[in-house]
Design an enzyme around this catalytic site. Structure first.
Site, short mmCIF file in Angstrom:
data_model
loop_
_atom_site.label_atom_id
_atom_site.label_comp_id
_atom_site.label_asym_id
_atom_site.label_seq_id
_atom_site.Cartn_x
_atom_site.Cartn_y
_atom_site.Cartn_z
N GLU A 159 0.99 -1.05 0.14
CA GLU A 159 -0.06 0.04 0.05
C GLU A 159 0.92 1.24 0.19
O GLU A 159 2.16 1.08 0.15
CB GLU A 159 -0.80 0.11 1.39
CG GLU A 159 -1.71 -1.18 1.81
CD GLU A 159 -2.36 -1.23 3.02
OE1 GLU A 159 -2.23 -0.01 3.62
OE2 GLU A 159 -2.48 -2.25 3.50
N LYS A 214 2.39 4.52 1.58
CA LYS A 214 2.51 4.73 3.21
C LYS A 214 1.99 6.31 3.09
O LYS A 214 2.80 7.18 2.87
CB LYS A 214 3.97 4.80 3.69
CG LYS A 214 3.84 4.88 4.87
CD LYS A 214 5.50 5.06 5.79
CE LYS A 214 5.20 5.19 7.19
NZ LYS A 214 4.32 6.45 7.53
N ARG A 216 -2.69 8.30 12.01
CA ARG A 216 -3.43 7.06 12.21
C ARG A 216 -4.33 7.08 13.16
O ARG A 216 -4.40 7.71 14.16
CB ARG A 216 -2.15 6.15 12.57
CG ARG A 216 -2.50 4.75 12.86
CD ARG A 216 -2.22 3.98 11.48
NE ARG A 216 -2.63 2.43 11.66
CZ ARG A 216 -1.67 1.66 12.09
NH1 ARG A 216 -0.53 1.90 12.58
NH2 ARG A 216 -2.16 0.22 12.29
N ARG A 271 -3.68 7.28 17.13
CA ARG A 271 -2.79 6.30 17.60
C ARG A 271 -2.28 6.68 18.91
O ARG A 271 -1.71 5.70 19.76
CB ARG A 271 -1.55 6.27 16.58
CG ARG A 271 -0.77 4.95 16.64
CD ARG A 271 0.39 5.03 15.91
NE ARG A 271 1.56 5.31 16.66
CZ ARG A 271 2.74 5.40 16.47
NH1 ARG A 271 2.98 5.56 15.15
NH2 ARG A 271 3.62 5.50 17.25
N GLU A 285 -6.10 5.78 7.90
CA GLU A 285 -5.32 7.29 8.19
C GLU A 285 -6.29 8.43 7.60
O GLU A 285 -6.99 8.60 6.73
CB GLU A 285 -4.17 7.12 7.09
CG GLU A 285 -3.12 7.97 7.20
CD GLU A 285 -2.06 7.39 7.94
OE1 GLU A 285 -2.01 6.06 8.26
OE2 GLU A 285 -0.93 8.17 7.94
N LYS A 298 7.64 -0.45 6.74
CA LYS A 298 7.56 0.75 5.94
C LYS A 298 8.77 1.02 5.17
O LYS A 298 9.62 0.75 5.85
CB LYS A 298 7.29 1.84 6.96
CG LYS A 298 8.03 2.11 8.17
CD LYS A 298 7.47 3.08 9.06
CE LYS A 298 8.05 3.04 10.51
NZ LYS A 298 7.57 4.07 11.42
#
Lengths: 343, 534
Positions: free
Chosen positions: B227, B229, B234, B249, B278, B402
């Site tokens: 996906e 980033k 988040r 988050r 996100e 990531k």
């Protein structure tokens, strides 16, 4: 008239044509104590305290003539009448009293006011002008009682012994190491377990013994067999030994650092040792103020450390205060500067 | 407070994870529930807002220590920690008392904010008089809201798991969603009954590690979902029992900051479910940059006008719960299929809740090529998630990576320095860097991280020897040292002298080989900005 001025070589007394703790070779030097940033080599003649003569000779080398002056005994140098008085910093550390035509100045070198079993206690000397250090010249610096700190060291060592790991304590090789040895000796008796020292400390420790300071028995690390029971031992080493291959022989160990800076948590963490013991050979804030007051000086000149802070504080208390920045390292770590490429 | 202070000291004195774990466990076993609850609250990094304004606290401490304000400030600069400075300056307590942690927090700390300054001073002074010196440090840290000690949330959870026999995941979940310490809350936290799973709480977030090895070492491409980033916030959208909440988050409830997302959730979903995704400001089919999103943060009222000018979306990439069933142990492939079906069935194309796309490139070189497009797409790089992985608690290694784009780098000249805090107290470690504009150096970035301790000491010595001027704690430094600075993003800015704002600047290395005259120029950075689409 200023009895002491600041020159490129350090503090200078024009009336007697001598320097105090000069940073470069001079004809005549008065040396307050044997730390490397105060006792340098290459001088013609050196005057120091009788108590400190042994260790001072180790530092200034064999060349200069060395005159050892008993505490308080006057000595005429040119137009200046000079005498030395205990500063309580390390063995033989002196304050320099200078009298010219009834005017009295005292240059204190480094000093502390709390008692130390390895040197004569600080003696307050009355003066018109007092030259003081200011290494720990902030009110956050207040030392715990030495007795308590040494007791903490002893129990730290005993806990490490119980956990089968060596106790490595990083300390200054001159002064602090011997002060700790004497303190542990008094607390635990001569039979306190093996104390081993780094090579940088043996000559100095022997010089202390030769000067009549009672210290527990120590062995030189490099003279001991590989299978020595290190896990029972207290190892005294200079801070520069931290993280070197020299440390490998000890196997499992806990390490600690003894310094006034250990009072501050950030400094303790930066040192990256398991434990910090707050023990300094410099006066703390109350000690500085007490010493200054005891001289009854109306004028105070501040050398190395927290110079602007102490000057401002003293001025606010109504004293005539000023800076006299001689370049001593004090208890600061000596750092190397980066070299800058040419533009 | 005595036991908690002893724990603080024990944790502070060691770097060994085992020793820390043992210390937390021993403490948990020794203290009563009310104290354990508050202790765990603080140890897991949860914070109470600052209780006393800093200026007020400094003035009070200076007066108690009988020193003028300037001397307090000099002391603070040398110590680098406000709470510790105060603890070191206060006179020794006359009658130290043993006060339990919860009593100090509930009886004194919590009420401080609503008191008038005089009554507040009286309470703080009274606590100082009653606590031994070492406990004052911890108390001061609670008062300033800066309590931190070297344990991770995960380590505290492991200790708690060892003491209670519960799983780390269960404990982590129970601590989410604004957990409030009390003996009752403590009993529910350590209860063996597991039927509480479905309350208003979000799940602990699954986090990724930066990819450091070559991507091909991850094995076959088919085992991974790729996906973009995203560079946003988040968040989990928690829909349960007709109530919809948005949690960040950082375990913060952000429903009021993004009311349109909550409304969309209420509109779309009738069943209980939890989505992970996100939050981004979205314009013209692409993210508008983190700077735009920042303009939506920290507001009590979000006007319709603001919502229209800074439209947000929640790009959803995971489904953690559906119809009340916890799906986290299911493989990602299963969760993704369920998510796609859900979004297709119930979410309108115009909704601000949108499915985050997966990247189709069939092989690693294809993905690497896609990653090269990251800046043009307005993203930070790629996320690689193993298709058979569960949704783990925290930063489990190996399942989520990531794969960020290579950061921008600029060679800049050190021009200002300030002393650091904590471990760096007394050292000049906080730097401002400048680049050339004509013959002048224009400051453009601040950076604090990236140097080793040895390098930091070197630079500190350089700064002390090359100071031109001092303004309070800041020193102007003669141009002499060049650093390579890396950063993640660039944006035009009217608030910065250079006209440019940088994101996540950090020092990569000291360029000993480069004289200041060869540092980069502002034009070079503007050109980089022009190459970036956003």
């Amino acid at each position: 008239m200023d009895l002491v001025t600041l020159t490129e070589a350090g503090l200078y007394c024009p009336a007697g044509d001598f320097f105090i703790d000069p940073a470069r070779p001079v004809a005549r030097a008065v040396i307050t104590h044997a730390h490397a940033d105060h006792a340098t080599t290459g001088h013609g003649a050196v005057l120091c305290s009788a108590e400190g003569a042994g260790i001072t000779r180790l530092r200034v080398g064999p060349q200069p003539t060395l005159e050892a002056l008993p505490w308080g005994e006057p000595r005429q140098i040119g137009d200046a009448r000079v005498s030395l008085h205990p500063a309580g910093h390390i063995l033989g550390s002196a304050q320099v009293r200078i009298e010219v035509a009834g005017e009295v100045w005292v240059a204190s070198g480094d000093y502390k006011v709390e008692p130390d079993p390895t040197c004569t206690a600080f003696e307050p000397v009355q003066a018109h002008t007092f030259i003081t250090e200011s290494t720990f010249g902030l009110p956050v610096y207040r030392w715990p009682a030495q007795r308590q700190v040494v007791a903490d060291m002893a129990s730290w060592w005993q806990r490490n012994q119980a956990a089968d790991r060596a106790s490595v304590l990083f300390v200054y090789a001159l002064g602090k190491a011997q002060r700790i040895l004497a303190g542990l000796g008094t607390l635990l008796g001569d039979d306190c377990g093996p104390i081993v020292v780094h090579g940088a400390m043996t000559a100095l420790t022997d010089a202390y013994r030769a000067a009549g300071v009672r210290l527990p028995q120590t062995s030189l690390v490099s003279a001991l067999p590989k299978d020595f029971p290190w896990h029972q031992a207290l190892v005294l080493a200079p801070p520069s030994a931290q993280g070197t291959p020299w440390m490998r022989r000890f196997g499992a160990y806990a390490d600690a650092y003894a310094s006034g800076w250990m009072l501050v948590r950030g400094q303790r963490r930066r040192r990256a040792v398991d434990r910090g013991f707050v023990l300094s050979d410099h006066a703390d804030w109350p000690g500085l103020l007490q010493a200054i007051e005891a001289t009854r000086a109306q004028r105070v000149l501040v050398t190395h450390g927290q110079v602007p802070v102490l000057v401002r504080w003293l001025a606010e208390q109504g004293l005539q205060a000023g800076a006299l920045e001689a370049g001593y390292g004090g208890e600061q770590e000596l750092e190397t500067a980066v070299t800058v490429p040419d533009a | 407070m005595k036991a908690f202070t002893a724990l603080f000291q024990a944790l502070d004195a060691t770097t060994s994870t085992q020793a820390k774990l043992a210390a937390v466990q021993a403490w948990l076993e020794a203290v009563p529930a009310a104290d354990a609850a508050w202790g765990v609250f603080f140890l897991t990094g949860q914070k109470l807002p600052q209780r006393v304004p800093v200026a007020e606290l400094k003035a009070l401490a200076a007066s108690e220590a009988r020193i003028p304000a300037w001397l307090f400030d000099e002391s603070y600069e040398a110590v680098g920690d406000l709470a510790e400075t105060i603890a070191l300056l206060l006179p020794a307590p006359q009658q130290p008392q043993a006060v339990p942690l919860h009593q100090l927090v509930e009886g004194q700390l919590l009420g401080l904010r609503t008191l008038d300054p005089a009554s507040r001073a009286a309470v703080v002074r009274q606590v100082w008089c009653s606590l031994p010196s070492e406990q004052r440090l911890v108390w001061n840290k609670l008062v300033t809201g800066a309590f931190r000690v070297g344990v991770s949330r995960q380590l505290v959870l492991r200790a708690l798991a060892a003491v209670t026999g519960l799983e780390v995941g269960t404990l982590a979940h129970r601590l989410m969603g604004g957990w409030k310490p009390s003996p009752t809350a403590w009993q529910s936290l350590i209860a063996t009954d597991q039927s509480d799973a479905r309350t208003g709480r979000p799940y602990p977030f699954c986090l990724a590690h930066p990819l450091e090895q070559p991507v091909a070492q991850l094995g076959p491409r088919e085992a991974w979902q790729a996906e973009w980033k995203w560079d946003g916030i988040r968040a989990q959208l928690v829909c349960r029992g007709g109530t919809v909440q948005l949690w960040s988050r950082g375990d913060e409830l952000i429903s009021e900051t993004f009311p349109e997302l909550v409304a969309a959730g209420r509109h779309a979903f009738a069943e209980d479910l939890v989505l992970d995704g996100e939050v981004l400001v979205w314009r013209d089919g692409r993210p508008a940059g983190f700077g735009e999103l920042q303009k939506r943060l920290g507001r009590k009222q979000v006007s319709p006008r603001l919502q229209a000018s800074l439209p947000v979306v929640l790009l959803v990439y995971d489904l953690l719960e559906r119809a009340g069933e916890d799906l986290r142990a299911q493989p990602l492939a299963v969760r993704r299929a369920a998510l796609e079906q859900l979004m297709r069935d119930v979410v309108l194309p115009v909704s601000p809740l949108q499915l985050a796309p997966v990247l189709a490139a069939p092989d690693w070189p294809g993905l690497a090529a896609a990653r090269e497009q990251s800046r043009a797409e307005g993203v930070e790089g790629l996320m690689l998630k193993r298709l058979d992985s569960p949704y783990a608690v925290g930063r489990a290694r190996g399942d989520w990576w990531k794969w960020k784009v290579v950061p921008y780098t600029v060679d800049a000249v050190l021009v200002y320095a300030q002393r650091g805090h904590g471990r760096r107290a007394n050292l000049y470690t906080d730097y401002t860097f400048a680049v050339w504009q004509g013959d002048a150096l224009v400051p453009f970035a601040k950076a604090y991280s990236g140097l080793s301790d040895a390098e930091m000491r070197e630079v500190d010595a350089f700064i002390r020897a090359n100071t031109l001027e001092r303004f309070g704690p800041v020193r102007t430094v003669a141009p002499g040292l060049v650093f390579e600075i890396a950063f993640e993003g660039l944006q035009l800015s009217t608030r910065h002298k250079s006209g440019i704002a940088v994101r996540f600047p950090r020092m990569v290395r000291l360029r000993r080989d480069k004289p200041p005259a060869e540092a980069d120029r502002l034009e070079d950075i503007r050109a980089m900005l022009a190459r970036t689409a956003c």
